[in-house]
Design an enzyme around this catalytic site. Sequence first.
Site, PDB file in Angstrom:
ATOM      1  N   ASN A   9       0.934  -1.116  -0.057  1.00 36.57           N
ATOM      2  CA  ASN A   9      -0.064  -0.196   0.210  1.00 36.57           C
ATOM      3  C   ASN A   9       0.833   1.253  -0.055  1.00 36.57           C
ATOM      4  O   ASN A   9       1.588   1.674   1.102  1.00 36.57           O
ATOM      5  CB  ASN A   9      -0.775  -0.024   1.260  1.00 36.57           C
ATOM      6  CG  ASN A   9      -1.839   1.260   1.308  1.00 36.57           C
ATOM      7  OD1 ASN A   9      -1.519   2.257   1.032  1.00 36.57           O
ATOM      8  ND2 ASN A   9      -3.016   1.128   1.748  1.00 36.57           N
ATOM      9  N   ASP A 147      -3.820  -4.597   1.106  1.00 41.09           N
ATOM     10  CA  ASP A 147      -4.150  -3.987   2.282  1.00 41.09           C
ATOM     11  C   ASP A 147      -5.450  -4.450   2.683  1.00 41.09           C
ATOM     12  O   ASP A 147      -6.478  -3.971   2.261  1.00 41.09           O
ATOM     13  CB  ASP A 147      -3.975  -2.566   2.333  1.00 41.09           C
ATOM     14  CG  ASP A 147      -4.469  -1.941   3.740  1.00 41.09           C
ATOM     15  OD1 ASP A 147      -4.665  -2.503   4.674  1.00 41.09           O
ATOM     16  OD2 ASP A 147      -4.652  -0.861   3.526  1.00 41.09           O
ATOM     17  N   ASN A 149      -6.895  -4.170   6.026  1.00 44.62           N
ATOM     18  CA  ASN A 149      -7.506  -3.695   7.111  1.00 44.62           C
ATOM     19  C   ASN A 149      -8.172  -4.319   8.184  1.00 44.62           C
ATOM     20  O   ASN A 149      -8.973  -4.047   8.791  1.00 44.62           O
ATOM     21  CB  ASN A 149      -8.335  -2.583   6.391  1.00 44.62           C
ATOM     22  CG  ASN A 149      -7.942  -1.271   6.090  1.00 44.62           C
ATOM     23  OD1 ASN A 149      -6.972  -0.710   6.887  1.00 44.62           O
ATOM     24  ND2 ASN A 149      -8.074  -0.749   5.093  1.00 44.62           N
TER      25      ASN A 149
END
Length: 256
Positions: A9, A147, A149
Amino acid sequence: MPLKLATWNVNSIRARLDAVLGWLETEQPDVLCMQETKVEDDDFPSDELQMLGYAVAMAGQPTYNGVAICSRLPMKDIQIGQLGASPDAEKRLIAATIGGVRVLSAYIPNGRTVSSPAFAEKLAWLAQLRRTLSEREAGRDVFLGGDFNVASDERDVYDPEAFRGKVHFHPDERRELEELKQLGFVDTFRRFEERAGLYSWWDYRAGGFRKNQGLRIDYAFLSTALAARSKRCRMDEKPRHQDKPSDHIPVIVELE
């Protein structure tokens, strides 16, 4: 064939272009998946990457989101978005076939807070990713980098008690991540490293990196058969020491 695959990212490809170019020259991956490129396709710095020998497939939008794959090998069967996604959906997934491997770059929604509509949207996006993988990519050798999260377990959170029940470590999103893995995906980093306290993201604020107050939320998932070919997986902290770094670091997988 041997392959070196990475995911990162970059938190704006234009803001981080020099860092990305320098890292590619040093690390020499065959493939780099990028997230949060934050740029429309016409403004993507493709020429600079091509000068290093990388072709680029991208799906971008201004200011937010955006995903890309750059590769030194030919790319084919490029697809943007999830199964059934509308053309105007947020740009969070791109896929291409490279060297016999189906490569996907994914940027999962943040979710903001558990009480917000954004959290329900995050769970729905993860569930749809599962369906996309199950129906569209079934039977292939798959590298899914991105990514997510979501921190998978307590080893991936600097303060599990502080995060328990909150976004990034809520049981509902962790369950979605586990169900995705149950499709037949291996968290390749954990295939080689069991220690806690190793992270891929640190908040810019309050000296998060210096204090190692981070989260491991960036993953290099491999389908089971492909995981058997993996000989190494690591996270590279060096870019986080540079001036104006991304808040994330690359994850690198090497295949035999």
